[in-house]
Design an enzyme around this catalytic site. Structure first.
Site, PDB file in Angstrom:
ATOM      1  N   SER A  64       0.886  -1.048   0.002  1.00 12.78           N
ATOM      2  CA  SER A  64       0.067  -0.112   0.055  1.00 12.78           C
ATOM      3  C   SER A  64       0.750   0.993  -0.100  1.00 12.78           C
ATOM      4  O   SER A  64       2.178   1.017   0.451  1.00 12.78           O
ATOM      5  CB  SER A  64      -1.080  -0.107   1.338  1.00 12.78           C
ATOM      6  OG  SER A  64      -1.766  -1.005   1.161  1.00 12.78           O
TER       7      SER A  64
HETATM    8  N1  SAH Z   1       0.159  -5.636   4.706  1.00 11.65           N
HETATM    9  C1  SAH Z   1       0.920  -5.902   3.330  1.00 11.65           C
HETATM   10  C2  SAH Z   1      -0.201  -5.631   2.196  1.00 11.65           C
HETATM   11  C3  SAH Z   1      -0.072  -6.829   1.191  1.00 11.65           C
HETATM   12  S1  SAH Z   1      -1.343  -7.009  -0.119  1.00 11.65           S
HETATM   13  C4  SAH Z   1       2.295  -4.976   2.853  1.00 11.65           C
HETATM   14  O1  SAH Z   1       2.653  -4.054   3.696  1.00 11.65           O
HETATM   15  O2  SAH Z   1       2.953  -5.395   2.156  1.00 11.65           O
HETATM   16  C5  SAH Z   1      -2.477  -8.002   0.893  1.00 11.65           C
HETATM   17  C6  SAH Z   1      -1.976  -9.318   1.065  1.00 11.65           C
HETATM   18  O3  SAH Z   1      -3.175 -10.165   1.612  1.00 11.65           O
HETATM   19  C7  SAH Z   1      -1.357 -10.160  -0.094  1.00 11.65           C
HETATM   20  O4  SAH Z   1      -0.262 -10.615   0.184  1.00 11.65           O
HETATM   21  C8  SAH Z   1      -2.495 -11.360  -0.421  1.00 11.65           C
HETATM   22  O5  SAH Z   1      -1.817 -12.640  -0.330  1.00 11.65           O
HETATM   23  C9  SAH Z   1      -3.010 -11.569   1.203  1.00 11.65           C
HETATM   24  N2  SAH Z   1      -4.218 -12.101   1.350  1.00 11.65           N
HETATM   25  C10 SAH Z   1      -5.216 -12.096   0.650  1.00 11.65           C
HETATM   26  N3  SAH Z   1      -6.327 -12.913   0.972  1.00 11.65           N
HETATM   27  C11 SAH Z   1      -5.739 -13.423   2.223  1.00 11.65           C
HETATM   28  C12 SAH Z   1      -6.152 -14.421   3.198  1.00 11.65           C
HETATM   29  N4  SAH Z   1      -7.458 -15.155   3.114  1.00 11.65           N
HETATM   30  N5  SAH Z   1      -5.286 -14.658   4.345  1.00 11.65           N
HETATM   31  C13 SAH Z   1      -4.119 -14.385   4.365  1.00 11.65           C
HETATM   32  N6  SAH Z   1      -3.819 -13.476   3.525  1.00 11.65           N
HETATM   33  C14 SAH Z   1      -4.392 -12.997   2.532  1.00 11.65           C
END
Ligand code: SAH
Length: 214
Positions: A64
């Site tokens: 983000s």
């Molecule tokens: N906090 C992260 C944001 C990553 S984007 C950062 O700072 O980089 C969101 C993430 O959520 C992705 O890596 C995606 O694979 C994960 N995600 C999506 N659905 C999910 C689920 N059901 N359980 C765990 N992770 C999930």
């Protein structure tokens, strides 16, 4: 610039930008302006590490923008209640690292195995000691470390997951990007003795929350 730290020019840039965007919490401003974001993204994108943009982190996922991370982190802050936090969606670990500086203990869950392992290795190398890395489906939360003072979702679900609310302390809070008929809204949810209250905060755009692990 030394490889692992952020230059004072970049610190000042982040600080003044976040302040102009309405971030006021001094702990959040301190951590955000000293966290080396370039360590969490692909080498080819490092020259954009301090722009206010979301960036690809591989596996069709994104980190983000600094503003959104700061905004969500600020919404999680409750000065006397910074014990355990649960993060859904570890991604590249940037948000996890920020949480680890503010909360006593972080549990973070990721459903994409290679991404989960890569990030766990990076944050261990950076010597974060108060983070538990979980490979799993965030819809389940992680009961072993519950209850949590705070939960942050960094992928967008269509409903507030009941299982996660049930893992909050009796006065815990949760910040999440909720998908409402195709439009995502950032919500702050608060558990109280009189029930669960939610407040809409902003329009946002996150990757969808997907079920199951890969
Ligand atoms: N906090 C992260 C944001 C990553 S984007 C950062 O700072 O980089 C969101 C993430 O959520 C992705 O890596 C995606 O694979 C994960 N995600 C999506 N659905 C999910 C689920 N059901 N359980 C765990 N992770 C999930």
């Amino acid at each position: 610039m030394s490889k692992d730290i952020i230059s004072s020019d970049q610190q000042n840039l982040i600080l003044s930008r976040l302040k102009s965007q309405g971030i006021t919490d001094t702990s959040v401003l301190d951590i955000m302006s000293t966290m080396p974001r370039h360590l969490f993204i692909e080498p080819a994108l490092k020259n954009r590490a301090y722009d206010d943009d979301a960036l690809p982190i591989g596996f069709s996922q994104t980190i983000s923008s600094p503003y959104i991370v700061a905004k969500m982190t600020q919404l999680l802050m409750e000065e006397d209640n910074m014990g355990k936090v649960l993060e859904i969606g570890t991604g590249c670990g940037y948000q996890s690292a920020i949480l680890a500086k503010l909360f006593t203990h972080v549990t973070t869950i990721e459903r994409i195995k290679p991404l989960q392992q890569k990030t766990e290795n990076l944050l261990k190398k950076l010597e974060y000691k108060n983070i538990k890395f979980v490979y799993g489906d965030g819809f389940d939360g992680y009961y072993a470390n519950a209850p949590y003072d705070a939960i942050i979702m960094t992928a967008s679900p269509s409903d507030i997951p009941e299982k996660l609310v049930s893992q909050l302390t009796s006065n815990g809070r949760m910040v999440l990007p909720l998908n409402m008929n195709g439009k995502q809204k950032l919500f702050r949810v608060k558990n109280t003795k009189n029930g669960v209250f939610k407040k809409e905060v902003d329009d946002v755009l996150f990757v969808p929350m997907l079920e199951g692990v890969i």
